[in-house]
Design a protein around this motif. Structure first.
Motif, PDB file in Angstrom:
ATOM      1  N   CYS A 134       0.855  -1.197   0.000  1.00 18.54           N
ATOM      2  CA  CYS A 134       0.000   0.000   0.000  1.00 18.54           C
ATOM      3  C   CYS A 134       0.891   1.248   0.000  1.00 18.54           C
ATOM      4  O   CYS A 134       1.843   1.338   0.772  1.00 18.54           O
ATOM      5  N   VAL A 175       0.247   4.016   1.101  1.00 20.19           N
ATOM      6  CA  VAL A 175       0.032   4.832   2.304  1.00 20.19           C
ATOM      7  C   VAL A 175       0.675   4.169   3.527  1.00 20.19           C
ATOM      8  O   VAL A 175       1.496   4.757   4.215  1.00 20.19           O
ATOM      9  N   CYS A 176       0.319   2.893   3.788  1.00 18.83           N
ATOM     10  CA  CYS A 176       0.740   2.269   5.049  1.00 18.83           C
ATOM     11  C   CYS A 176       1.803   1.179   4.860  1.00 18.83           C
ATOM     12  O   CYS A 176       2.289   0.610   5.836  1.00 18.83           O
ATOM     13  N   CYS A 223      -6.814   1.749   4.401  1.00 20.49           N
ATOM     14  CA  CYS A 223      -6.487   3.154   4.145  1.00 20.49           C
ATOM     15  C   CYS A 223      -7.640   3.872   3.447  1.00 20.49           C
ATOM     16  O   CYS A 223      -7.936   5.025   3.758  1.00 20.49           O
ATOM     17  N   CYS A 264      -4.629   0.096   0.223  1.00 22.89           N
ATOM     18  CA  CYS A 264      -5.362  -1.019   0.845  1.00 22.89           C
ATOM     19  C   CYS A 264      -6.740  -0.567   1.355  1.00 22.89           C
ATOM     20  O   CYS A 264      -6.986   0.635   1.509  1.00 22.89           O
TER      21      CYS A 264
HETATM   22 ZN   LIG Z   1      -2.809   1.001   3.507  1.00 22.67          ZN
END
Ligand SMILES: [Zn+2]
Length: 238
Positions: free
Chosen positions: A34, A36-37, A52, A49
């Protein structure tokens, strides 16, 4: 039957099979993380994901009310909070080539809009990039957001009417007045376009800050007689 058609089709099918096989193998060997994370994503071709996506928060009506409506616009509607997750998603959309995130953001936005915001005859217009910037980036991220909105709402997207004629400097460090001056004369209408019969436009952009960009785009549309111009953005800071 044209004898050349069958082999070409067969070749395309084979190409598709090979491409799908390669993608499948690559996601098995190098699972996507992902953006983001950094957690592993199971869905093929996803870059963000589900956790997120769920982390996005709608802007409250009270916050939206504090945003000044630029004078050339009739209304503005930023949909989500510009939190850390959103910042990373938009960064990936603009600079990482993740166009599918723009489409997904557009779908999420549209599913949360009040029905009266997008009546049938309203045209969706992504705020255009200057041709130089578009060449550098390869695409206009706002067009993908607009396409996602249109998928859900059924409205028409027009990205060939407005054009950006001034390659403006980045607005990050400018105050509201400087942003306004920076955007003066930034947009024009493509000469070949006839705007008669267009009464309602929703401009689409990624982040709403002072609204200077949308204001400049709206001013040009108003000067051509468009009666109602509103602004729809993915996010705005709280
Ligand atoms: Zn994520």
């Amino acid at each position: 039957m044209d004898s050349t058609v069958f082999p070409v089709d067969k070749f395309r099918t084979l190409k598709t099979v090979v491409r799908n096989l390669c993608q499948g193998l690559s996601s098995l060997l190098f699972p996507t993380a992902c953006i983001v994370c950094d957690q592993r994503i199971e869905e093929p071709q996803a870059v963000v994901c589900q956790n997120c996506w769920s982390d996005l928060k709608l802007l409250s009506v009270d916050i939206i009310k504090t945003k000044p409506i630029p004078e050339q616009l009739d209304a503005i509607l930023p949909v989500f909070e510009f939190n850390d997750t959103m910042q990373k998603i938009i960064h990936g959309l603009k600079y990482g080539g993740y166009k599918s995130s723009g489409i997904h953001l557009g779908r999420l936005m549209a599913s949360r809009l009040p029905r009266e915001f997008l009546l049938k005859d309203t045209l969706l217009m992504p705020v255009p990039l200057h041709p130089i910037k578009k060449r550098e980036r390869g695409y206009n991220q706002s067009l993908f957001i607009a396409r996602g909105v249109a998928e859900v709402s059924g409205n028409t997207v027009r990205d060939n009417i407005l054009k950006r004629v001034k390659n403006t400097v980045t607005q990050t460090h400018l105050d509201a007045r400087e942003r306004h001056e920076n955007m003066l004369g930034a947009f024009a209408i493509n000469r070949s376009c006839d705007l008669s019969g267009i009464n309602s436009v929703v401009l689409i952009d990624d982040v709403f800050t002072t609204g200077a960009t949308m204001n400049a785009a709206a001013a040009v549309l108003k000067s051509y007689g468009v009666a109602s111009i509103r602004g729809l953005t993915v996010a705005a800071p709280i």
